[in-house]
Motif scaffolding. Structure first.
Motif, PDB file in Angstrom:
ATOM      1  N   LEU A  50     -28.916  -3.624 -20.324  1.00  0.00           N
ATOM      2  CA  LEU A  50     -30.341  -3.571 -20.633  1.00  0.00           C
ATOM      3  C   LEU A  50     -31.074  -3.728 -19.304  1.00  0.00           C
ATOM      4  O   LEU A  50     -30.898  -4.739 -18.610  1.00  0.00           O
ATOM      5  CB  LEU A  50     -30.758  -4.676 -21.604  1.00  0.00           C
ATOM      6  CG  LEU A  50     -30.213  -4.619 -23.036  1.00  0.00           C
ATOM      7  CD1 LEU A  50     -28.807  -5.209 -23.111  1.00  0.00           C
ATOM      8  CD2 LEU A  50     -31.131  -5.391 -23.979  1.00  0.00           C
ATOM      9  N   ILE A  51     -31.887  -2.729 -18.947  1.00  0.00           N
ATOM     10  CA  ILE A  51     -32.487  -2.693 -17.609  1.00  0.00           C
ATOM     11  C   ILE A  51     -33.958  -2.319 -17.721  1.00  0.00           C
ATOM     12  O   ILE A  51     -34.311  -1.347 -18.400  1.00  0.00           O
ATOM     13  CB  ILE A  51     -31.766  -1.670 -16.707  1.00  0.00           C
ATOM     14  CG1 ILE A  51     -30.280  -2.025 -16.572  1.00  0.00           C
ATOM     15  CG2 ILE A  51     -32.426  -1.610 -15.334  1.00  0.00           C
ATOM     16  CD1 ILE A  51     -29.459  -0.978 -15.826  1.00  0.00           C
ATOM     17  N   GLY A  52     -34.820  -3.082 -17.061  1.00  0.00           N
ATOM     18  CA  GLY A  52     -36.243  -2.780 -17.046  1.00  0.00           C
ATOM     19  C   GLY A  52     -36.913  -3.488 -15.893  1.00  0.00           C
ATOM     20  O   GLY A  52     -36.289  -3.772 -14.857  1.00  0.00           O
ATOM     21  N   GLY A  53     -38.205  -3.787 -16.052  1.00  0.00           N
ATOM     22  CA  GLY A  53     -38.953  -4.473 -15.011  1.00  0.00           C
ATOM     23  C   GLY A  53     -39.778  -5.598 -15.600  1.00  0.00           C
ATOM     24  O   GLY A  53     -40.022  -5.643 -16.800  1.00  0.00           O
ATOM     25  N   CYS A  54     -40.228  -6.501 -14.740  1.00  0.00           N
ATOM     26  CA  CYS A  54     -41.063  -7.614 -15.183  1.00  0.00           C
ATOM     27  C   CYS A  54     -42.355  -7.578 -14.369  1.00  0.00           C
ATOM     28  O   CYS A  54     -42.865  -6.502 -14.074  1.00  0.00           O
ATOM     29  CB  CYS A  54     -40.297  -8.932 -15.038  1.00  0.00           C
ATOM     30  SG  CYS A  54     -40.937 -10.293 -16.051  1.00  0.00           S
ATOM     31  N   CYS A  55     -42.902  -8.718 -14.024  1.00  0.00           N
ATOM     32  CA  CYS A  55     -44.215  -8.778 -13.395  1.00  0.00           C
ATOM     33  C   CYS A  55     -44.318  -7.886 -12.165  1.00  0.00           C
ATOM     34  O   CYS A  55     -43.404  -7.835 -11.335  1.00  0.00           O
ATOM     35  CB  CYS A  55     -44.535 -10.220 -13.001  1.00  0.00           C
ATOM     36  SG  CYS A  55     -44.734 -11.315 -14.413  1.00  0.00           S
ATOM     37  N   ARG A  56     -45.456  -7.183 -12.073  1.00  0.00           N
ATOM     38  CA  ARG A  56     -45.792  -6.298 -10.964  1.00  0.00           C
ATOM     39  C   ARG A  56     -45.044  -4.967 -11.025  1.00  0.00           C
ATOM     40  O   ARG A  56     -45.133  -4.164 -10.093  1.00  0.00           O
ATOM     41  CB  ARG A  56     -45.564  -6.974  -9.614  1.00  0.00           C
ATOM     42  CG  ARG A  56     -46.222  -8.342  -9.489  1.00  0.00           C
ATOM     43  CD  ARG A  56     -47.712  -8.252  -9.409  1.00  0.00           C
ATOM     44  NE  ARG A  56     -48.156  -7.918  -8.068  1.00  0.00           N
ATOM     45  CZ  ARG A  56     -49.433  -7.709  -7.733  1.00  0.00           C
ATOM     46  NH1 ARG A  56     -50.375  -7.796  -8.657  1.00  0.00           N
ATOM     47  NH2 ARG A  56     -49.760  -7.411  -6.497  1.00  0.00           N
ATOM     48  N   THR A  57     -44.323  -4.711 -12.106  1.00  0.00           N
ATOM     49  CA  THR A  57     -43.750  -3.380 -12.316  1.00  0.00           C
ATOM     50  C   THR A  57     -44.598  -2.648 -13.349  1.00  0.00           C
ATOM     51  O   THR A  57     -45.283  -3.257 -14.159  1.00  0.00           O
ATOM     52  CB  THR A  57     -42.284  -3.442 -12.763  1.00  0.00           C
ATOM     53  OG1 THR A  57     -42.188  -4.056 -14.057  1.00  0.00           O
ATOM     54  CG2 THR A  57     -41.442  -4.221 -11.765  1.00  0.00           C
ATOM     55  N   THR A  58     -44.546  -1.333 -13.318  1.00  0.00           N
ATOM     56  CA  THR A  58     -45.465  -0.485 -14.062  1.00  0.00           C
ATOM     57  C   THR A  58     -44.712   0.634 -14.769  1.00  0.00           C
ATOM     58  O   THR A  58     -43.491   0.775 -14.596  1.00  0.00           O
ATOM     59  CB  THR A  58     -46.480   0.141 -13.094  1.00  0.00           C
ATOM     60  OG1 THR A  58     -45.769   1.088 -12.243  1.00  0.00           O
ATOM     61  CG2 THR A  58     -47.153  -0.909 -12.212  1.00  0.00           C
ATOM     62  N   PRO A  59     -45.410   1.471 -15.548  1.00  0.00           N
ATOM     63  CA  PRO A  59     -44.750   2.649 -16.123  1.00  0.00           C
ATOM     64  C   PRO A  59     -44.080   3.529 -15.076  1.00  0.00           C
ATOM     65  O   PRO A  59     -43.063   4.178 -15.365  1.00  0.00           O
ATOM     66  CB  PRO A  59     -45.899   3.369 -16.837  1.00  0.00           C
ATOM     67  CG  PRO A  59     -46.801   2.257 -17.274  1.00  0.00           C
ATOM     68  CD  PRO A  59     -46.773   1.291 -16.119  1.00  0.00           C
ATOM     69  N   LYS A  60     -44.624   3.560 -13.863  1.00  0.00           N
ATOM     70  CA  LYS A  60     -43.988   4.331 -12.787  1.00  0.00           C
ATOM     71  C   LYS A  60     -42.560   3.853 -12.554  1.00  0.00           C
ATOM     72  O   LYS A  60     -41.631   4.666 -12.396  1.00  0.00           O
ATOM     73  CB  LYS A  60     -44.805   4.197 -11.499  1.00  0.00           C
ATOM     74  CG  LYS A  60     -44.147   4.830 -10.285  1.00  0.00           C
ATOM     75  CD  LYS A  60     -44.966   4.557  -9.025  1.00  0.00           C
ATOM     76  CE  LYS A  60     -44.252   5.087  -7.782  1.00  0.00           C
ATOM     77  NZ  LYS A  60     -45.028   4.788  -6.540  1.00  0.00           N
ATOM     78  N   HIS A  61     -42.347   2.547 -12.519  1.00  0.00           N
ATOM     79  CA  HIS A  61     -41.002   2.010 -12.314  1.00  0.00           C
ATOM     80  C   HIS A  61     -40.090   2.369 -13.479  1.00  0.00           C
ATOM     81  O   HIS A  61     -38.908   2.672 -13.281  1.00  0.00           O
ATOM     82  CB  HIS A  61     -41.064   0.488 -12.141  1.00  0.00           C
ATOM     83  CG  HIS A  61     -41.819   0.032 -10.939  1.00  0.00           C
ATOM     84  ND1 HIS A  61     -43.169  -0.211 -10.965  1.00  0.00           N
ATOM     85  CD2 HIS A  61     -41.418  -0.214  -9.664  1.00  0.00           C
ATOM     86  CE1 HIS A  61     -43.568  -0.611  -9.767  1.00  0.00           C
ATOM     87  NE2 HIS A  61     -42.531  -0.619  -8.965  1.00  0.00           N
TER      88      HIS A  61
END
Length: 288
Positions: free
Chosen positions: A268-279
């Motif tokens: 399971l891979i994603g982003g947290c604070c300061r990441t956006t739809p671009k990431h």
């Protein structure tokens, strides 16, 4: 287990959409003031390729809402609304999962304790503090609970006890970490993860709101124990006093990094604070 792409920073996207989150309730304040904006933020992440929407309940708590003058019934309604908004965006996208965010006790303190584990409650106190919100979100229509940014071993033990009280609920457990091997309170992540190993309710264990540079080491520590979840922040540091991020982001291209994290064992891979739809678009492009 196939790889799931998680969303990115909900508050980051809300700010990009014009929200002012300079408040101790953070994104949860918009459950009261502008729920449509939360739905729009979820929709942006689904459009970017996310498989999972994480709800705006991270900062939601009965004490936090009470400080804003909301009674228990209204607070409960707002917590359930957080799930409904994510589900609406999911249904509009046509597919996906909803993970109800279970933020740490430190988020309610609004003093940065989610990055230190410096708490004024022991394990029993943490169980009692978490239980009311846990029961509401566990009984919601969410597909699972995202226990995230957990900084301390006592809080991890508290979650184990709450899991036992709700045997039908699925969760992932994600820690805030000070480096590539330890929780924010200094506990080895292997020791904390061992609390959940063999528990059929736990779909993954890992790290979030942790600098990307620490993710490879954390995956290496966890591989073989349980499926691994990782969704780092930008690498900047939260300044609780000034309520802003400071420092420089890690120089990382999220798509290529996600490919490496996947190869290392993350599911399971994603982003947290300061990441956006671009990431998230970068991650989706490299994992597809």
């Amino acid at each position: 287990m196939s790889t799931l792409v998680l969303d990115g920073g909900l508050s980051t996207q809300l700010e990009a959409l014009g929200a002012d989150l300079g408040d101790e309730l953070w994104s949860a304040r918009l459950l009261l003031e502008d729920p449509a904006l939360i739905r729009s933020a979820h929709a942006a992440y689904f459009a970017a390729g996310a498989d999972v929407a994480t709800t705006a309940s991270y900062q939601a708590s009965f004490p936090g809402f009470a400080r804003k003058g909301l009674d228990v019934a209204r607070a409960e309604r707002l917590m359930r609304l957080s799930v409904e908004l994510a589900a609406q965006a999911r249904d509009e996208a046509g597919s996906g999962l909803v993970a109800a965010s279970i933020g740490p006790y430190g988020a309610c303190l609004a003093n940065g304790a989610e990055y230190t584990g410096d708490y004024d409650l022991d394990e029993d106190g943490l169980v009692a503090w978490h239980r009311p919100r846990w029961e509401i979100l566990a009984s919601s229509e969410a597909d699972l609970l995202a226990c995230e940014t957990i900084p301390s071993y006592p809080e991890a033990r508290a979650l184990v006890r709450l899991l036992a009280e709700t045997p039908s609920v699925k969760v992932w457990v994600s820690f805030s970490c000070r480096d590539a091997a330890h929780l924010s309170d200094g506990t080895p992540i292997t020791e904390a993860a061992a609390l959940f190993t063999g528990d059929s309710q736990v779909v993954a264990v890992g790290a979030n709101c942790t600098a990307p540079r620490h993710i490879p080491g954390l995956i290496a520590s966890l591989t073989g124990m349980l499926p691994v979840v990782v969704y780092p922040n930008s690498g900047e540091t939260w300044d609780a006093g000034r309520r802003r991020w400071r420092g420089a982001a890690d120089p990382v291209e999220y798509g290529q990094a996600a490919k490496e994290w996947q190869a290392a064992g993350a599911s399971l891979i994603g982003g947290c604070c300061r990441t956006t739809p671009k990431h998230i678009r970068q991650i989706r492009a490299h994992l597809s």
